[in-house]
Scaffold this active site. Structure first.
Site, PDB file in Angstrom:
ATOM      1  N   ARG A  98       0.833  -1.213   0.000  1.00  0.00           N
ATOM      2  CA  ARG A  98       0.000   0.000   0.000  1.00  0.00           C
ATOM      3  C   ARG A  98       0.861   1.254   0.000  1.00  0.00           C
ATOM      4  NH1 ARG A  98      -3.065  -3.360   3.671  1.00  0.00           N
ATOM      5  NH2 ARG A  98      -5.260  -3.534   3.058  1.00  0.00           N
ATOM      6  N   SER A 797      -3.255  51.058   1.836  1.00  0.00           N
ATOM      7  CA  SER A 797      -3.968  49.818   1.566  1.00  0.00           C
ATOM      8  C   SER A 797      -3.300  49.179   0.359  1.00  0.00           C
ATOM      9  CB  SER A 797      -5.445  50.094   1.265  1.00  0.00           C
ATOM     10  OG  SER A 797      -6.109  48.896   0.939  1.00  0.00           O
ATOM     11  N   CYS A 864      -6.218  44.774   0.437  1.00  0.00           N
ATOM     12  CA  CYS A 864      -7.596  44.633  -0.022  1.00  0.00           C
ATOM     13  C   CYS A 864      -7.684  43.860  -1.341  1.00  0.00           C
ATOM     14  CB  CYS A 864      -8.261  45.999  -0.173  1.00  0.00           C
ATOM     15  SG  CYS A 864      -7.421  47.081  -1.342  1.00  0.00           S
TER      16      CYS A 864
END
Length: 906
Positions: A98, A797, A864
Site C-alpha cells: 500500500r 492599503s 484589499c
C-alpha cells in the site's frame, strides 16, 4: 553508516512511531504507533518517502538494488512472526502493498492485495486453510488487482467497463447467477484462467509467478502512482508538495474473505458528515477491503443505531434489517465490543476523530490503518468544539484543527423549502456528504470538466466512482452513485472536497453506452437536470432553487474563540449595503475596499456618467457630475449605515473612462439616442478613449488629477453622506483612498482637491466630520518610495491584485494562456493571483510598511486584494505587521480563523 530505507513493525514492536510521518508517511507512522500502544496490527515494514525521491532520481533498477537486502530481511521478519514463508507452496505467506504519503490522499494511489499467489501456491493455500473457495477468490482478486495496477490493464474506451469486470459479468451470465459470491470454486478457477489469458493477450507477457518479481512490481507501481494524473490533481487541490513523495507499506495479509466468521470494514470514531460524537462505519462479511472502499458491494452498518437509521432512509423493514442487514454489533457482538474499545483508545490517543480500516479473519480482529479522518467543514467545526468541551484538546488546538478554507462549506446554500415541497423525489440513497446541488446529468469525468469549462453546472452520475473520476468530481456541483456506502470512494473524497454527495442509490439503472438513467419507470438522459440533497440522501427531478445556509452555534463559538487570539483585524470588500451587511453578520469590522465605479452602472447613473464623458469642458463635466452626486451620496449612506461605527475605506474612481462607454454598434446607437447626439460623435469619443494598455493608462489618480471635478464630486458624496447620518445619530468613519499612486506629488495633488472640497462642504453645512486620506499601494514605485508617500498619506492599503500584475509583469486577464504550463513545469508553484507571492510581492508589502512607519509610526496598513481571504496570505500579513486584511464577505470567516491561527503560530 548506510542510510536506513526500511522500518519494520509487528508483535507490539516498531522501529518507527507517530511523529515520523514525514519519513514513513501517515500510514507507516500510525501502524508503528498502533503496535507500540497494543493494537493488533499485521506485521510488516515501511519503505520511506525518501526512497520515492530516489526512485525518480535514480530509476527503478537502482532503487531495487539499494532496497533488496533490507526488504528481504524485513520479509523474513514477517515470516517469523506469521510462521509462514513468502512464495512457499506448503505454508504460504501473502502480502499487501500500500501507499502512504505524509498527508492523507484517500484512493489517489495504488494498492495490491493477496500478493505472492501463483498456480502452485494457491493449492498450498487450499491445503493450509481447508478453504478452496477463499483461496481461489483471493487468487482471482490478486490477478485482477495486479493486472490493473501493475500491468496497466485498463479499459480502452471510457464507456467500456474494466476488462476483468467484463469477464466476471460474462461468467456470471454463463452460470446464470447475479452476484459474485454465488460463483463456485470451479467458476473462480475459470475466472483466473480467463484473467491470465486476457493479460497475455493485452500485454504479450505471461502473468508473473515469482513472488519477489510480484513484490518489486507492486512496490514500483506504488512509487509510480505518486505521479499519476489523479494523485497530481489531488495534490494541486490540497496544496500537497510533489517533493514529499509517498512511502510504501508492505504487510502480512489478513483475510476478511475466509467465510462467515470473517469480515472487513471501515469505521470512524465520530460522524465525518455532521461531526456527531457517534461511532459509525460499514462492513461486509466474507469480503476484502476494496469491496467496501470501491463501492462494488453496498455494505452494512457497524452499529445497531447506524443500521436502524440506514434502514429508515432506505425504507427497509426492521425484520429484514435485523436479518439480512444486521449490524456488526448484532452479527458479531464480541468482535464489535473489541472494535469499539480500540476505536475509543485510538481517538483518545490521537485526540482527534479517527478513520480506521479493520479485518476480521476467522474470528480475530486486526487493524490495518488509522488516520485523522477526512471530514466536512461542518463536522470539522463541531468535532473541534466538542473535543474542546470534552477537555481532550485546548483552545489553541481547537482553532488549529479547523482548516480555514473548509469554513466555506458551512456557508453553502440549501434547498428552498417552498421549492422543495413541490419537487418530485426520484430515488433515495445514502447522505454521504451534506449540501444541496442542482445541475445537468453527466456520466464521465472528462465530459464534466468540459461542460464546467463552458459554464454549465453538472451532477456527476456514476455506478461507482474511482480515483480516475477525481477531475470530474472536482468541477461537479454534486456526485451521485448507484453503488457504495458512506465509506465508499465517492463519499470519502466528496467530504474531503466539501462536495454534496448521495451514494448507494441502488434503484438507479445507469447505462454508460446509452448515457441514460432508468429509475422507477422514468428515463433520464445526459443533460437533463437533477437536484441532490447530500444531507438527506434524496434525489429530485429537475432544478430546485437554493437559499443561503444558516450557520451553527459551534460556528459562532469558533469565531468568538478566533477573536480571542487574533491580532489582525478582518474587513470586507463591499460595494453595496447588502454585501456590507453580510460581511457584518460574518464578523467584519469595517470595509477595506469600497469600489465606487461599481455604483455607476445602474439606470440614470450610467447616463449621467456618459454625459460627463461626452462633455467638452470642465463646466460640462461638473453639470453631469452634479446629477451623479445625489445617487453616490445615497449609495454611501446605505453602506455607512450598514457598517455603523466601523471604518469604511472608499476608493475614488479607478478604471479608465472607456469602461463606461459601449463598444458595440448597437450600444453606441442606444447611447447616441439617449444623449441626443449622432452615432458618429459617440464613435469618435469612444475611439478617443481607447488605449493600447488601459490597465497602465489614464486611470486612478491620473484620472482624478486630469479631471479634479470627479474627485470633488466623490468627496462631497462621501462626506455629505456621513454628515447626514450624523444627524440621524449614526456614526460614519470614512477613509478616502486615492488609487494607483506612484509618485508623492500625484497623491498630494489629489489630497489637496479632497481637503479643499471637504472644507467647502463643511462650511456649507455648518458641521464637520473626521475623515482620513490615504492611498492604495499597487505600483512597485510606491512601495519603494513609501517613506516619502507616508509623509502625506494617513494610511496604506495594498492593492495586491495590481501589485502582483506589475511586479511579475503578468496580466490577470491573460495569464490563463500560460499559467497551466508554468504550474505543470513547476516554474510557478501556485497562481500568484490566488496566493500571495511572499518572496517578491510580499517583500514589497513588508518594505512599504516598514518605510511608511519609519516616517509615520501610527500608519494604518492593510491589504484589499483577492489575497485578503486566502489563509497563507493572511498569515503573511500578520507576520509583517499589517493592521487588517480585507476580503469578500463570504471569506470573512476564513480570514478571521487564519488570523487567529497566525497569532497562535507566532
Amino acid at each position: 553508516m548506510e542510510k536506513k530505507r526500511v522500518y519494520t513493525f509487528g508483535n507490539g514492536k516498531a522501529e518507527g512511531k507517530a511523529d515520523m510521518k514525514n519519513l514513513l508517511g501517515g500510514k507507516g507512522a500510525n501502524l508503528a504507533e498502533m503496535n507500540l500502544i497494543g493494537v493488533p496490527v499485521p506485521p510488516g515494514f515501511t519503505i520511506t518517502t525518501e526512497v520515492c525521491a530516489e526512485y525518480y532520481d535514480l530509476g527503478q533498477d537502482k532503487v531495487v538494488e539499494l532496497l533488496t537486502k533490507e526488504v528481504e530481511k524485513a520479509v523474513a521478519n514477517i515470516e517469523g512472526l506469521m510462521n509462514s514463508k513468502f512464495g512457499d507452496i506448503e505454508n504460504p505467506l501473502l502480502l499487501s502493498v500500500r501507499s502512504g504519503a505524509r498527508a492523507s490522499m484517500p484512493g489517489m494511489m495504488d494498492t495490491i492485495l493477496n500478493l505472492g499467489l501463483n498456480d502452485e501456491v494457491v493449492e498450498g493455500l487450499v491445503r493450509k486453510t481447508g478453504n478452496a473457495r477463499f483461496a481461489w477468490d483471493s487468487y482471482r482478486r490478486f490477478v485482477q488487482m495486479y493486472g490493473d495496477v501493475v500491468l496497466g490493464m485498463k479499459p480502452t474506451n471510457k464507456e467500456d467497463i474494466d476488462p476483468f469486470e467484463a469477464i466476471i459479468e460474462e461468467v456470471k451470465e454463463e452460470k446464470g447467477v447475479a452476484l459474485d459470491n454465488q460463483l463456485t470454486v470451479d467458476d473462480l478457477k475459470d475466472l483466473v484462467k480467463r484473467f491470465k489469458a486476457a493479460v497475455k493477450n493485452q500485454t504479450g507477457k505471461d502473468f508473473p509467478t515469482c513472488a519477489y518479481e510480484q513484490l518489486w512490481g507492486a512496490v514500483c507501481a506504488v512509487f509510480n502512482s505518486w505521479m499519476n494524473e489523479r494523485a497530481i490533481l489531488y495534490r494541486k487541490m490540497e496544496g500537497i508538495p510533489a517533493e514529499w513523495g509517498t512511502a510504501v507499506t508492505v504487510q502480512a495479509m489478513v483475510f476478511g474473505n475466509m467465510g462467515d466468521t470473517s469480515a472487513t470494514g471501515v469505521c470512524f470514531s465520530r460522524d465525518a458528515g455532521n461531526g456527531e460524537d457517534l461511532f459509525n462505519g460499514e462492513y461486509l462479511i466474507n469480503a476484502q477491503g476494496e469491496d467496501v472502499v470501491a463501492g462494488i458491494r453496498t455494505p452494512m452498518q457497524i452499529t445497531k443505531i447506524g443500521s436502524q437509521r440506514w434502514a429508515e432512509l432506505a425504507g427497509v423493514s426492521e425484520e429484514k434489517r435485523a436479518g439480512e442487514f444486521a449490524s456488526l454489533e448484532e452479527a458479531m457482538p464480541e468482535i464489535y465490543k473489541e472494535l469499539d474499545a480500540i476505536q475509543t483508545k485510538l481517538e483518545n490517543h490521537y485526540r482527534d476523530m479517527q478513520d480506521m480500516e479493520f479485518t476480521v479473519q476467522d474470528g480475530k480482529l486486526w487493524f490495518l490503518q488509522t488516520r485523522n479522518g477526512k471530514r466536512t467543514g461542518f463536522a470539522m467545526v463541531k468535532i473541534a468544539m466538542d473535543l474542546l468541551k470534552q477537555g481532550m484538546i485546548d483552545e489553541k488546538t481547537a482553532l488549529n484543527r479547523v482548516e480555514p478554507n473548509k469554513l466555506d462549506e458551512l456557508l453553502h446554500p440549501v434547498f428552498d423549502k417552498k421549492a422543495l415541497a413541490k419537487a418530485n423525489v426520484l430515488v433515495k440513497g445514502l447522505p454521504a456528504s451534506p449540501g444541496a446541488a442542482t445541475g445537468q446529468i453527466v456520466f464521465f469525468a472528462d465530459d464534466a470538466t468540459v461542460w464546467a469549462d463552458e459554464g454549465r453546472k453538472v451532477i456527476l452520475v456514476r455506478i461507482e466512482t474511482s480515483p480516475e473520476d477525481l477531475a470530474g468530481m472536482a468541477v461537479a456541483e454534486g456526485i451521485l452513485t448507484a453503488r457504495g456506502g458512506m465509506t465508499s470512494h465517492a463519499a470519502v473524497v466528496a467530504r474531503g472536497m466539501g462536495k454534496c454527495c448521495v451514494s448507494g442509490a441502488g434503484a438507479l439503472n445507469i447505462d454508460y453506452k446509452k448515457r441514460t438513467i432508468e429509475v422507477n419507470g422514468k428515463l433520464l438522459k445526459e443533460g437533463d437536470y437533477l437536484s441532490i440533497n447530500g444531507t438527506t440522501g434524496e434525489v429530485y427531478e429537475g432544478k430546485i432553487e437554493t437559499i443561503a445556509a444558516e450557520v451553527s452555534g459551534d460556528f459562532d463559538d469558533l469565531m468568538k474563540l478566533a477573536d480571542k487570539y487574533t491580532k489582525l483585524q478582518v474587513r470586507t470588500n463591499a460595494d453595496t449595503p447588502h454585501d456590507a451587511q453580510i460581511a457584518r453578520d460574518f464578523g467584519a469590522v469595517g470595509i477595506g475596499l469600497c469600489r465606487t465605479e461599481h455604483m455607476f452602472f445602474e439606470g440614470e447613473k450610467i447616463k449621467a456618467m456618459r454625459e460627463m464623458i461626452l462633455a467638452e469642458n470642465a463646466e460640462g463635466r461638473k453639470k453631469a457630475l452634479a446629477k451623479i452626486l445625489p445617487y453616490q451620496q445615497e449609495d454611501f449612506k446605505g453602506i455607512f449605515k450598514a457598517m455603523n461605527g466601523f471604518p469604511v475605506t472608499v476608493r475614488l474612481l479607478d478604471p479608465p473612462l472607456h469602461e463606461f462607454v459601449p463598444h458595440d454598434l448597437k450600444g453606441q446607437e442606444d447611447m447616441a439616442k439617449t444623449m441626443g447626439v449622432s452615432v458618429e460623435i459617440i464613435r469618435q469619443r469612444v475611439h478617443s478613449l481607447s488605449e493600447q494598455n488601459p490597465m497602465l493608462g489614464h486611470r486612478g489618480c491620473r484620472l482624478g488629477n486630469t479631471y479634479p471635478e470627479i474627485t470633488e464630486m466623490q468627496t462631497r458624496a462621501i462626506l455629505g453622506a456621513a454628515l447626514e447620518l450624523k444627524k440621524e445619530g449614526i456614526i460614519a468613519k470614512p477613509e478616502i483612498m486615492v488609487p494607483l499612486t506612484g509618485i508623492l506629488y500625484e497623491f498630494k495633488e489629489q489630497e489637496g482637491v479632497i481637503r479643499s472640497a471637504a472644507e467647502k462642504l463643511f462650511a456649507e453645512k455648518g458641521d464637520r466630520i473626521d475623515f482620513s486620506v490615504g492611498t492604495m499601494i499597487e505600483i512597485p514605485r510606491a512601495a519603494l518610495t513609501a517613506d516619502r508617500i507616508a509623509s502625506s498619506a494617513e494610511f496604506f492599503s495594498f492593492g495586491t491584485n495590481d501589485l502582483t500584475q506589475l511586479t511579475f509583469g503578468y496580466s490577470r486577464d491573460d495569464i490563463a494562456s500560460f499559467l497551466p504550463v508554468y504550474l505543470e513545469k513547476k516554474i510557478l508553484k501556485v497562481d500568484p493571483f490566488q496566493v500571495l507571492d511572499q518572496k517578491g510581492v510580499g517583500q514589497l508589502v513588508r518594505m512599504a510598511t516598514e518605510k511608511g512607519r519609519s516616517i509615520r509610526p501610527d500608519l494604518k496598513c492593510g491589504i484589499c486584494g483577492e489575497h485578503g481571504g486566502e489563509p497563507s496570505s493572511v498569515k503573511f500579513c500578520h507576520r509583517v505587521g499589517l493592521n487588517y486584511v480585507s476580503c469578500s464577505p463570504f471569506r470573512v470567516p476564513i480570514a478571521r480563523l487564519a488570523a487567529a491561527q497566525a497569532a497562535i503560530e507566532e
